[in-house]
Write an enzyme that holds these catalytic residues in place. Structure first.
Site, PDB file in Angstrom:
ATOM      1  N   GLY A  98       0.809  -1.208   0.000  1.00 18.62           N
ATOM      2  CA  GLY A  98       0.000   0.000   0.000  1.00 18.62           C
ATOM      3  C   GLY A  98       0.842   1.257   0.000  1.00 18.62           C
ATOM      4  N   GLY A 138       2.639   3.595   1.512  1.00 18.50           N
ATOM      5  CA  GLY A 138       3.251   3.788   2.817  1.00 18.50           C
ATOM      6  C   GLY A 138       3.852   5.154   3.011  1.00 18.50           C
ATOM      7  N   LYS A 173       4.079  12.113  -3.134  1.00 25.60           N
ATOM      8  CA  LYS A 173       4.995  11.044  -2.744  1.00 25.60           C
ATOM      9  C   LYS A 173       5.992  11.584  -1.728  1.00 25.60           C
ATOM     10  CE  LYS A 173       7.920   7.477  -4.892  1.00 25.60           C
ATOM     11  NZ  LYS A 173       8.452   6.975  -6.183  1.00 25.60           N
ATOM     12  N   ASP A 222       3.873  -4.812  -7.517  1.00 31.68           N
ATOM     13  CA  ASP A 222       3.312  -3.571  -6.979  1.00 31.68           C
ATOM     14  C   ASP A 222       3.881  -2.339  -7.665  1.00 31.68           C
ATOM     15  OD1 ASP A 222       5.597  -4.641  -5.312  1.00 31.68           O
ATOM     16  OD2 ASP A 222       5.555  -2.582  -4.568  1.00 31.68           O
TER      17      ASP A 222
END
Length: 466
Positions: A79, A81, A101, A236
């Site tokens: 996910g 993070g 980000k 991912d």
């Protein structure tokens, strides 16, 4: 005026966690993408917005959950993070995620601080904007902002946030997360969301999978044509939209080697340059397995579903080879490359690999005759060139000039810019960002950026942007 319409935020709660970015003490703009800002209708945004201190009207901040295979090992929950999705901006060109980000901790941070430092933020800004300018599908960078805080890694670094723009941030790992939980309803909702957002031409789940496979074949061939090594092709880090995502330990090849690896954590070479097509194929197989349950209902049985999905998956090698042939054929000035031209391409790559010839300068040097200077066996190159001349199109120089950039984001130049920015000087980073948005049309005064690194400048390893 910016218009937000947050379709991902309207998915059920188990898809995400609503959360605001952490406050930054003193945001300051380091790099700003004026052209992209105008296209998105956010030209009035400032460092406070791009750092997450001010939430624009209509945004609905959240962190996405996903899982993934990391270097082949399964992680059931990952996910966002250290990132927050502000929302989706709608323009005449489509719908785009605005993602912060390095915006602080989320429920998916595990033991991390959720922050980023200025180095990887500048790297992603510079490299992603180059990739866009070189015609490679990619996430883009709107802003690089200093937070005014410090981030502790091996030492304290200036904190930073990248304002990232993407068609979406839905990954193969997003599908895997819900599949691993046996949540067939969530997989179906996600499938419908992806089809509506990215591939409306797909009339079924099988057609959607076929479109994703095609998009990945185009993407990886584009990477190969630039000598780009992603470095961390985990599931991912594979966007189903077909965009390059997550520029962590990435690099561009200087002296050509098909086995080039730069990532400090890829000790076995799983994601080496030559491995990238097969790794994309492997990732697509993981995605295909997520579609089996709903395909059973559509086709009337598990075996039928597996066979149909496998047929689509098995189309990837041929799709990729056709794209690869087109990409490298253009780099040789061949208008309509045929199967027979593959040997010509491979022969040049073999010459380059034998001598460690500079990847970018050799291909660009075909324009002005300097390609020969980058290989040691000139006689063998001359024999190759005789056969190449027979295959060149009448407008071969025009074709090469559009297919082979004159300048790339060389790792030693990026590191040089990062070190200067750590000392408070962003001029080198700004220069790279400016020059690399016109990589096929280099000004005379910027030719120093085409030089490969000296022996003492070579960067052997790159690191994840933590």
């Amino acid at each position: 005026m910016t218009h937000f319409d947050n379709s991902y935020a309207r998915l059920p709660k188990r898809f995400h966690t609503k959360i605001a970015p952490e406050m930054s003490p003193a945001p300051e703009m380091a790099l700003w993408n004026e052209g992209l800002a105008e296209a998105l209708g956010v030209a009035g945004w400032d460092a406070e917005i791009c750092a997450g201190n001010v939430i624009p009207e209509g945004a609905d901040p959240l962190a996405q959950v996903y899982a993934g295979h990391q270097f082949g090992g399964w992680s059931p929950q990952l996910g966002d993070g250290r990132a927050v999705l502000l929302g989706e901006v709608v323009t005449d060109q489509g719908r785009f995620d605005i993602h912060l980000k390095g915006a602080g901790r989320t429920p998916y941070s595990r033991n991390g601080d959720g922050r980023a430092w200025i180095g990887p933020v500048l790297r992603e800004f510079i490299v992603s904007e180059f990739m866009h300018s070189a015609g490679i599908p990619t996430t883009r960078a709107l802003a690089a902002v200093r937070t005014g805080g410090r981030v502790q890694r091996e030492r304290a670094y200036p904190g930073a946030i990248l304002t990232r723009v993407a068609a979406s941030h839905i990954r193969v790992g997003t599908f895997q997360y819900f599949t691993a939980q046996g949540d067939e309803e969530a997989v179906r909702l996600l499938t419908e969301h992806v089809r509506a957002r990215h591939f409306p031409q797909a009339g079924s789940t099988l057609e959607l999978y076929a479109e994703i496979v095609k998009a990945q074949a185009r993407l990886i061939a584009g990477w190969m044509g630039l000598g780009f090594v992603h470095g961390v092709m985990n599931t991912d880090n594979m966007a189903v939209s077909g965009e390059t995502i997550d520029y962590g330990p990435c690099a561009f090849i200087d002296g050509y080697s098909p086995k080039a690896v730069y990532s400090s954590i890829d000790r076995a070479g799983r994601y080496a340059y030559e491995q990238q097509p097969s790794m994309a194929h492997w990732n697509l197989a993981q995605l295909g397995s997520c579609f089996v349950p709903q395909m059973e209902a559509e086709l009337g049985g598990q075996q039928q579903a597996i066979e149909a999905l496998t047929e689509i998956l098995n189309s990837f090698p041929d799709l990729y080879q056709a794209q690869w042939r087109a990409v490298f054929g253009a780099k040789l000035g061949i208008a309509d490359p045929q199967d027979a031209d593959v040997a010509l391409i491979q022969e040049l790559l073999g010459l380059m690999a034998k001598d460690g010839a500079d990847f970018t300068n050799t291909f660009r040097g075909l324009l002005d005759g300097t390609a020969r200077d980058w290989v040691l066996d000139r006689a063998e190159f001359d024999l190759w060139a005789e056969r190449w001349q027979d295959r060149r199109a009448p407008n071969w120089q025009e074709i090469i000039a559009k297919a082979s950039p004159a300048v790339i984001p060389r790792t030693h130049r990026i590191e040089e810019a990062i070190q200067a920015s750590l000392a408070g000087d962003d001029s080198k980073a700004k220069r790279l960002a400016r020059v690399l948005t016109r990589p096929f049309d280099l000004a005379e005064g910027d030719r120093d950026l085409t030089h490969p690194p000296r022996e003492d400048e070579v960067v052997h390893q790159t690191f994840c942007g933590t």
